[in-house]
Design a protein around this motif. Sequence first.
Motif, short mmCIF file in Angstrom:
data_model
loop_
_atom_site.label_atom_id
_atom_site.label_comp_id
_atom_site.label_asym_id
_atom_site.label_seq_id
_atom_site.Cartn_x
_atom_site.Cartn_y
_atom_site.Cartn_z
N SER A 56 0.83 -1.21 0.00
CA SER A 56 0.00 0.00 0.00
C SER A 56 0.86 1.25 0.00
O SER A 56 2.01 1.24 0.45
CB SER A 56 -0.91 0.02 1.24
N THR B 172 -5.97 1.37 -5.69
CA THR B 172 -5.59 0.00 -6.04
C THR B 172 -6.84 -0.83 -6.28
O THR B 172 -7.76 -0.84 -5.46
CB THR B 172 -4.75 -0.62 -4.91
N LEU C 259 -3.70 4.65 2.23
CA LEU C 259 -3.48 3.21 2.18
C LEU C 259 -4.25 2.49 1.09
O LEU C 259 -3.85 1.40 0.67
CB LEU C 259 -3.80 2.59 3.54
N ASP C 260 -5.34 3.07 0.59
CA ASP C 260 -6.04 2.39 -0.51
C ASP C 260 -5.53 2.83 -1.87
O ASP C 260 -6.06 2.41 -2.90
CB ASP C 260 -7.56 2.60 -0.40
#
Length: 565
Positions: free
Chosen positions: A214, A486, A219-220
């Motif tokens: 990540s 992601t 984090l996404d």
Amino acid sequence: MRQRSVATLIAVVAMSSLFTGLPGVPGLPGAPIPGARAADSDSGAGVGHSGAGGAASPTGAHHPPGPGVDLDTVTIPELQARMADGSLTAAALTAAYLRRIETFDPKINAVLRTDPTALRQAAASDARRRNGGVRSPLDGIPVLLKDNVDTRDMPTTAGSLALAGSPPRTDAALVTRLREAGAVILGKTNLSEWANFRAAKPTSGWSAVGGQTSNPYVLDRNPCGSSAGSAAALAASLAQVAIGTETDGSIVCPAGMNGVVGHKPSLGLVSGDGVVPISAEQDTAGPMARNVIDAALTLSVLRGDGTSRPGAHGVPHALGGLPLPDELTHPGPGGLRGKRIGLWRLPSLGPEVDALMTRTADRLRSAGAEVVPVTPPYQERLAQLEFPALLSEFHRDIDAYLATRNGPRNLAELIEFNRTHPAERTCFAGQELFEQALAAPPTTDPGYRAMRAELKDLSRRSLDETMAAHRLDAIAAPTNPPAWTTDCGRGDNDVIPSSTPAAVAGYPSLSVPAGFVGELPVGLLLMTGDRQDTKLLSLGAAVEHRLKAWRAPRYLPTVGTGASG
């Protein structure tokens, strides 16, 4: 698949008489758990973490750095000075990074495994220092390696289960240089499987061995490029420096998207022996760091120039007697005065990136640089030719590499392995590039040879002609767009043309932090002529000094909506 022995290593730290400290061990504070205040050190040998630039932790709580070393901002020269005066040991520094991996890597999944000998390597460095035998500026400095770089004592998988058995028989040549220089091999980082050369729509930062890495900022969001784990680990301050590899964009794009520095050296400057290949015509390993001086010092060891050659005894000062120019080691406000930089704007990366480039150009001009608009020619033709050439080269080079390893012995066997191992298809199923490479013309084919010759000619002319026409010291461009979300189903959204001219030409490029679009970092890519790496790094240090664009990640779960940020 993640292999760690950190708990065992930390137990060794507690028993060692050479150094102390980590939570529960008096003398040296470990990196704080998010929201917690770093412990103080009475010895002055402490190692801490500044959270978000010394202002806020990943949870937003204020905690200024303690009196020890700030892992986010410290440079190799500063560390060497501390180790020279006895206020820090390599063992304490290595232990702090191991603790930091244990604490923060579960958020980003960047480190595949740590080296169980890391603390012994560090203790050996401290013994050398006590005996006056420091080998190089990297002696005692913890380094992470991308997991396509061969190590005789740890697995080297390229992210694939096909190579997850026994380690290679020998170290890569660059690992030998690092070991001889006294660097501490801290461990291996995750990468995009097979360096992103497997599927037509891959997801960067995913491998069957390591799962998904990540972006530490959000984090996404995606970390970009195949050196994803190396860049994300540096952004999270999990090592002092890391090694990445690039065929086209896989050092510089992850560096830009994770807010760190990445240098793709001139082709051939760093040996590629023992590195899992895509193409010998374009592949190179290179240094990644949180600042330009650390990248330059790491390159000096990888290439072995001057008095930094591995095995040299004595370090006359913090830079190890390196023949580095003053503007690199001591960048100041005058470092950009009179420099001519061509700005390739690439508005296709979006209006927010373009606005950041406008602000960047204004800041460079205010420091005395001349910034002129440029558009390097021949880019459409390069895009047409590069991929077919890489297919032929990959088939040749991966067959030669696989013949040295246990497991599939050639590309055809590798394709069959993926068909029969469902874990290789848990994010994306395709291996279209493997299949196309298997059917591609051999590199002895006249059509292929003409294609590679045209690629070499046009890529070099695209930069040489632009540099000459505008009397430039370098060409600059945005390294990356803001990180996309992601998504295994969609794959990457990574049509980023700025890395291609230097990558295909074999010329050096360097990404330095330029700023942010919201919470997401964007890099400035600098390019110049063949074997002008030191000149490029010196200019990069001046740009870095002027922009001061770095800030620590906050590990936000998400921001906004959509894929562009």
